[in-house]
Design a protein around this motif. Structure first.
Motif, PDB file in Angstrom:
ATOM      1  N   ILE A 168      -7.487   7.241 -10.686  1.00  9.02           N
ATOM      2  CA  ILE A 168      -7.692   7.946  -9.417  1.00  9.02           C
ATOM      3  C   ILE A 168      -9.027   7.539  -8.797  1.00  9.02           C
ATOM      4  CG2 ILE A 168      -8.062  10.216  -8.374  1.00  9.02           C
ATOM      5  CD1 ILE A 168      -6.067  11.314 -10.489  1.00  9.02           C
ATOM      6  N   LEU A 169     -10.099   7.509  -9.609  1.00 14.47           N
ATOM      7  CA  LEU A 169     -11.418   7.103  -9.106  1.00 14.47           C
ATOM      8  C   LEU A 169     -11.420   5.642  -8.671  1.00 14.47           C
ATOM      9  CD1 LEU A 169     -13.804   8.886 -11.642  1.00 14.47           C
ATOM     10  CD2 LEU A 169     -13.484   9.423  -9.219  1.00 14.47           C
ATOM     11  N   TYR A 170     -10.654   4.815  -9.353  1.00 14.97           N
ATOM     12  CA  TYR A 170     -10.562   3.394  -9.004  1.00 14.97           C
ATOM     13  C   TYR A 170     -10.111   3.226  -7.552  1.00 14.97           C
ATOM     14  CZ  TYR A 170      -8.387  -1.275  -8.881  1.00 14.97           C
ATOM     15  OH  TYR A 170      -7.997  -2.539  -8.534  1.00 14.97           O
ATOM     16  N   PHE A 171      -9.124   4.011  -7.145  1.00 16.55           N
ATOM     17  CA  PHE A 171      -8.632   3.914  -5.766  1.00 16.55           C
ATOM     18  C   PHE A 171      -9.547   4.643  -4.792  1.00 16.55           C
ATOM     19  CE2 PHE A 171      -4.685   3.116  -8.144  1.00 16.55           C
ATOM     20  CZ  PHE A 171      -4.266   1.965  -7.517  1.00 16.55           C
ATOM     21  N   VAL A 172     -10.038   5.821  -5.177  1.00 20.49           N
ATOM     22  CA  VAL A 172     -10.893   6.610  -4.291  1.00 20.49           C
ATOM     23  C   VAL A 172     -12.162   5.844  -3.934  1.00 20.49           C
ATOM     24  CG1 VAL A 172     -12.335   8.690  -4.166  1.00 20.49           C
ATOM     25  CG2 VAL A 172     -10.008   8.847  -5.051  1.00 20.49           C
ATOM     26  N   SER A 231      -7.216  -3.252  -3.249  1.00 17.43           N
ATOM     27  CA  SER A 231      -6.636  -3.623  -1.956  1.00 17.43           C
ATOM     28  C   SER A 231      -5.422  -2.759  -1.646  1.00 17.43           C
ATOM     29  CB  SER A 231      -6.224  -5.101  -1.967  1.00 17.43           C
ATOM     30  OG  SER A 231      -5.239  -5.337  -2.966  1.00 17.43           O
ATOM     31  N   LEU A 232      -4.982  -1.982  -2.648  1.00 22.27           N
ATOM     32  CA  LEU A 232      -3.875  -1.055  -2.462  1.00 22.27           C
ATOM     33  C   LEU A 232      -4.424   0.325  -2.074  1.00 22.27           C
ATOM     34  CD1 LEU A 232      -1.789  -2.128  -5.588  1.00 22.27           C
ATOM     35  CD2 LEU A 232      -1.461  -2.843  -3.217  1.00 22.27           C
ATOM     36  N   SER A 233      -3.573   1.331  -2.029  1.00 17.25           N
ATOM     37  CA  SER A 233      -4.011   2.656  -1.603  1.00 17.25           C
ATOM     38  C   SER A 233      -3.142   3.732  -2.244  1.00 17.25           C
ATOM     39  CB  SER A 233      -3.906   2.776  -0.071  1.00 17.25           C
ATOM     40  OG  SER A 233      -4.172   4.104   0.353  1.00 17.25           O
ATOM     41  N   VAL A 234      -3.749   4.914  -2.473  1.00 17.70           N
ATOM     42  CA  VAL A 234      -2.983   6.076  -2.928  1.00 17.70           C
ATOM     43  C   VAL A 234      -3.111   7.208  -1.917  1.00 17.70           C
ATOM     44  CG1 VAL A 234      -3.150   5.497  -5.375  1.00 17.70           C
ATOM     45  CG2 VAL A 234      -4.939   6.913  -4.326  1.00 17.70           C
ATOM     46  N   SER A 235      -3.583   6.897  -0.719  1.00 16.23           N
ATOM     47  CA  SER A 235      -3.763   7.916   0.320  1.00 16.23           C
ATOM     48  C   SER A 235      -2.414   8.488   0.745  1.00 16.23           C
ATOM     49  CB  SER A 235      -4.459   7.314   1.537  1.00 16.23           C
ATOM     50  OG  SER A 235      -4.476   8.238   2.610  1.00 16.23           O
ATOM     51  N   VAL A 236      -2.374   9.808   0.903  1.00 20.29           N
ATOM     52  CA  VAL A 236      -1.143  10.463   1.327  1.00 20.29           C
ATOM     53  C   VAL A 236      -0.745  10.011   2.735  1.00 20.29           C
ATOM     54  CG1 VAL A 236      -2.248  12.499   2.345  1.00 20.29           C
ATOM     55  CG2 VAL A 236       0.045  12.705   1.330  1.00 20.29           C
ATOM     56  N   LYS A 237      -1.711   9.506   3.507  1.00 21.84           N
ATOM     57  CA  LYS A 237      -1.419   9.031   4.867  1.00 21.84           C
ATOM     58  C   LYS A 237      -0.467   7.836   4.857  1.00 21.84           C
ATOM     59  CE  LYS A 237      -5.920  10.483   6.717  1.00 21.84           C
ATOM     60  NZ  LYS A 237      -7.187  10.026   7.343  1.00 21.84           N
ATOM     61  N   GLU A 238      -0.500   7.063   3.765  1.00 18.55           N
ATOM     62  CA  GLU A 238       0.381   5.896   3.670  1.00 18.55           C
ATOM     63  C   GLU A 238       1.851   6.298   3.655  1.00 18.55           C
ATOM     64  OE1 GLU A 238      -0.459   2.805   3.856  1.00 18.55           O
ATOM     65  OE2 GLU A 238      -2.634   3.027   3.727  1.00 18.55           O
ATOM     66  N   LEU A 239       2.131   7.528   3.220  1.00 21.71           N
ATOM     67  CA  LEU A 239       3.527   7.981   3.132  1.00 21.71           C
ATOM     68  C   LEU A 239       4.143   8.202   4.505  1.00 21.71           C
ATOM     69  CD1 LEU A 239       3.239  10.501   0.160  1.00 21.71           C
ATOM     70  CD2 LEU A 239       3.788   8.070   0.109  1.00 21.71           C
ATOM     71  N   ALA A 240       3.301   8.254   5.547  1.00 18.45           N
ATOM     72  CA  ALA A 240       3.813   8.469   6.904  1.00 18.45           C
ATOM     73  C   ALA A 240       4.401   7.192   7.501  1.00 18.45           C
ATOM     74  CB  ALA A 240       2.693   8.993   7.802  1.00 18.45           C
ATOM     75  N   LYS A 256       0.827  -1.208   0.000  1.00 19.82           N
ATOM     76  CA  LYS A 256       0.000   0.000   0.000  1.00 19.82           C
ATOM     77  C   LYS A 256       0.861   1.259   0.000  1.00 19.82           C
ATOM     78  CE  LYS A 256      -4.113  -1.847   2.312  1.00 19.82           C
ATOM     79  NZ  LYS A 256      -4.974  -1.755   3.524  1.00 19.82           N
ATOM     80  N   LYS A 257       1.901   1.257   0.806  1.00 20.84           N
ATOM     81  CA  LYS A 257       2.758   2.442   0.853  1.00 20.84           C
ATOM     82  C   LYS A 257       3.463   2.645  -0.475  1.00 20.84           C
ATOM     83  CE  LYS A 257       6.452   4.859   3.181  1.00 20.84           C
ATOM     84  NZ  LYS A 257       7.338   4.979   4.340  1.00 20.84           N
ATOM     85  N   ALA A 258       3.926   1.568  -1.079  1.00 18.34           N
ATOM     86  CA  ALA A 258       4.592   1.683  -2.375  1.00 18.34           C
ATOM     87  C   ALA A 258       3.647   2.267  -3.419  1.00 18.34           C
ATOM     88  CB  ALA A 258       5.091   0.307  -2.830  1.00 18.34           C
ATOM     89  N   CYS A 259       2.388   1.837  -3.392  1.00 17.24           N
ATOM     90  CA  CYS A 259       1.395   2.330  -4.347  1.00 17.24           C
ATOM     91  C   CYS A 259       1.149   3.827  -4.154  1.00 17.24           C
ATOM     92  CB  CYS A 259       0.092   1.551  -4.182  1.00 17.24           C
ATOM     93  SG  CYS A 259      -1.175   1.959  -5.393  1.00 17.24           S
ATOM     94  N   ALA A 260       1.015   4.255  -2.902  1.00 20.79           N
ATOM     95  CA  ALA A 260       0.792   5.678  -2.614  1.00 20.79           C
ATOM     96  C   ALA A 260       1.996   6.519  -3.012  1.00 20.79           C
ATOM     97  CB  ALA A 260       0.490   5.860  -1.126  1.00 20.79           C
ATOM     98  N   PHE A 261       3.188   6.003  -2.749  1.00 22.70           N
ATOM     99  CA  PHE A 261       4.401   6.733  -3.127  1.00 22.70           C
ATOM    100  C   PHE A 261       4.442   6.975  -4.629  1.00 22.70           C
ATOM    101  CE2 PHE A 261       8.706   6.490  -4.852  1.00 22.70           C
ATOM    102  CZ  PHE A 261       9.321   7.551  -4.194  1.00 22.70           C
ATOM    103  N   CYS A 262       4.047   5.971  -5.407  1.00 24.86           N
ATOM    104  CA  CYS A 262       4.060   6.112  -6.863  1.00 24.86           C
ATOM    105  C   CYS A 262       3.075   7.190  -7.331  1.00 24.86           C
ATOM    106  CB  CYS A 262       3.730   4.777  -7.520  1.00 24.86           C
ATOM    107  SG  CYS A 262       5.027   3.525  -7.336  1.00 24.86           S
ATOM    108  N   MET A 263       1.892   7.244  -6.735  1.00 27.31           N
ATOM    109  CA  MET A 263       0.899   8.246  -7.133  1.00 27.31           C
ATOM    110  C   MET A 263       1.405   9.662  -6.893  1.00 27.31           C
ATOM    111  SD  MET A 263      -2.021   9.244  -8.305  1.00 27.31           S
ATOM    112  CE  MET A 263      -3.019   7.765  -8.469  1.00 27.31           C
ATOM    113  N   TRP A 264       1.868   9.928  -5.695  1.00 31.13           N
ATOM    114  CA  TRP A 264       2.283  11.289  -5.369  1.00 31.13           C
ATOM    115  C   TRP A 264       3.617  11.635  -6.010  1.00 31.13           C
ATOM    116  CZ3 TRP A 264      -1.412  14.287  -4.009  1.00 31.13           C
ATOM    117  CH2 TRP A 264      -2.547  13.737  -3.424  1.00 31.13           C
ATOM    118  N   GLY A 265       4.424  10.614  -6.288  1.00 27.91           N
ATOM    119  CA  GLY A 265       5.639  10.856  -7.062  1.00 27.91           C
ATOM    120  C   GLY A 265       5.305  11.302  -8.469  1.00 27.91           C
ATOM    121  N   CYS A 266       4.291  10.664  -9.089  1.00 25.42           N
ATOM    122  CA  CYS A 266       3.851  11.061 -10.433  1.00 25.42           C
ATOM    123  C   CYS A 266       3.388  12.507 -10.453  1.00 25.42           C
ATOM    124  CB  CYS A 266       2.719  10.152 -10.905  1.00 25.42           C
ATOM    125  SG  CYS A 266       3.224   8.494 -11.404  1.00 25.42           S
TER     126      CYS A 266
END
Length: 463
Positions: free
Chosen positions: A214-218, A223-232, A94-104
């Motif tokens: 984006i809507l797919y995750f929202v 089972s993954l996540s793009v939430s910025v909270k995962e980066l913590a 999940k954290k890896a997935c979120a990192f990729c979104m905000w990195g993009c």
């Protein structure tokens, strides 16, 4: 994770079924990317202005930079996520997935700004002439406005496959490209916006594709996540992702550089040679894009097997994928060779540009039947989490083998030597990929997978 959809497909389904279910949606998605790539050139070609066709070809290297950065997050993220899921480390995935979104998002904004600020200097570097300058600048300026969305659309069309959802991964590309293809004739021909319309259609298509993911995750479909909270979370994901993603991205980056080089050399002959080369690359891309989809499609399956240390299943899946890739590449190459004249005629009406395109296409098709095997091997190494071999292969095919070959063969046989450089690089790079795979796989399987089968910091050095 054992009862998840990914586990059912990757661990328990028959090998042929697992490969095809993973690969076919990815191949369909790349087929849509192919249609989208062909559509711009096709409809711009209907203006019967070869200079606008040349401008699209000149702009392509810069667009490849966006795709390359998307590949850093897409291929790097997929490798890390699929192995993490195989190890049962859902939180890390999940954290890896979120990192990729905000990195993009962050990197996309920076690249767009740099392109817009230094546009004139970039146009000089691309080798634009007085006849193609305005067309190329218009196209690139509009496309650059959507930088973050291009990255997201490219990265997540791959990442979503890591959790076994190939159909969902395909849909984003399908929708984005479909919108582009529908808008192209309307904006280019009906409204008469020419190359400006092509650029606007491309921009809107990428907005739609990124919006889907984006809507797919929202909506909680993943089972993954793009939430910025995962980066913590404390786990470090940037290193493992970049260790695989950057070598994978070198292919598109070096392709961009090599296209700039070859366009510059062809421009010394005339702009019609540039237009001809642009269309010849479209012909070869018919085989290449579908084979890229095959390689990308099987990567999550192979990566999961590496993470779970299912080595017998890994070998069976790879063997089936290689045979399928060789057959697919041979059939597509034969079709392209038989119908070269008809394909080229759909894009070009200028006699000189048409003649160049046909001759160049036939040269480049000599090795395109090997594309499938090459991309399966490259994606296998990325699935295994080994950074250095992937780096060597990507440096070879479009860099340290290809670019010197351009100048050597041009000096020997002239303009056709520039085109023969790619088949030469294809054969040598495939040989390098095969040798590296044999070395890495033997070492990894003998050691039980410790050198590349884990996800954290040791994935960086797992070569």
């Amino acid at each position: 994770m054992q009862d998840s959809k990914a586990a059912q497909l990757f661990e328990k389904a028959p090998v042929s079924q697992a490969v095809l279910k993973s690969a076919l949606p990815a191949m369909a998605a790349m087929l849509m990317v192919l249609i989208y790539n062909l559509a711009d050139t096709f409809f711009v070609g209907q203006t019967h202005d070869a200079f606008q066709v040349a401008a699209v070809s000149l702009a392509m290297p810069l667009f490849l930079v966006f795709m390359a950065v998307g590949t850093v997050f897409g291929m790097g993220g997929t490798s890390v996520i699929s192995r993490a899921l195989g190890q049962g480390r859902a939180d890390f995935a999940k954290k890896a997935c979120a990192f990729c979104m905000w990195g993009c998002v962050a990197v996309g904004v920076i690249i767009s700004a740099l392109f817009l600020i230094f546009m004139n200097q970039i146009l000089v570097l691309l080798g634009t002439s007085s006849d193609t300058w305005a067309y190329t600048k218009t196209y690139l300026t509009i496309v650059s406005l959507g930088g973050p969305f291009v990255l997201i659309a490219n990265a997540y069309s791959v990442i979503v496959r890591a959790e076994g959802k190939s159909t969902e991964a395909m849909m984003g590309q399908l929708l984005g490209n479909l919108v582009n293809v529908v808008l192209d004739p309307i904006m280019i021909l009906t409204l008469g916006w020419n190359i400006t319309g092509a650029a606007i259609a491309t921009l809107i298509g990428n907005l739609v594709g990124a919006g889907y993911y984006i809507l797919y995750f929202v909506r909680g479909k993943s089972s993954l996540s793009v939430s910025v909270k995962e980066l913590a979370r404390k786990e470090k994901v940037a290193g493992p992702i970049c260790a695989i993603g950057i070598p994978a991205a070198l292919g598109p980056i070096l392709m961009s550089v090599s296209q700039i080089v070859i366009n510059g050399q062809l421009a010394k002959y005339n702009d019609m040679a540039v237009a001809g080369m642009g269309v010849a690359m479209k012909v070869v891309t018919i085989t290449g894009m579908v084979c890229i989809g095959l390689g990308q499609g099987v990567q999550p399956l192979l990566g999961y097997c590496v993470g779970a240390k299912l080595w017998e299943r890994f070998k069976k899946a790879l063997r089936f994928s290689m045979l399928f890739a060789l057959a697919l590449g041979a059939v597509l190459t034969l079709l392209c060779y038989i119908f070269t004249n008809q394909i080229v005629r759909a894009f070009l009406s200028d006699p000189a540009a048409y003649s160049y395109a046909v001759a160049f296409s036939r040269i480049m098709l000599t090795t395109s039947f090997l594309f499938g095997v090459f991309y399966v091997l490259v994606n296998t190494l990325q699935a295994m989490g080994v950074a250095t071999p992937a780096l060597v292969i990507n440096l070879s095919r479009q860099g340290i083998v290809y670019i010197p070959s351009l100048f050597i063969l041009q000096a020997i046989v002239g303009i056709n030597g520039l085109i023969w450089a790619q088949p030469v690089a294809d054969v040598l790079s495939l040989g390098i990929a095969a040798v590296l795979y044999l070395r890495v796989s033997r070492k990894m399987m003998e050691s039980g997978g410790e050198d590349g089968g884990t996800v954290p910091e040791d994935a960086v050095s797992g070569s």
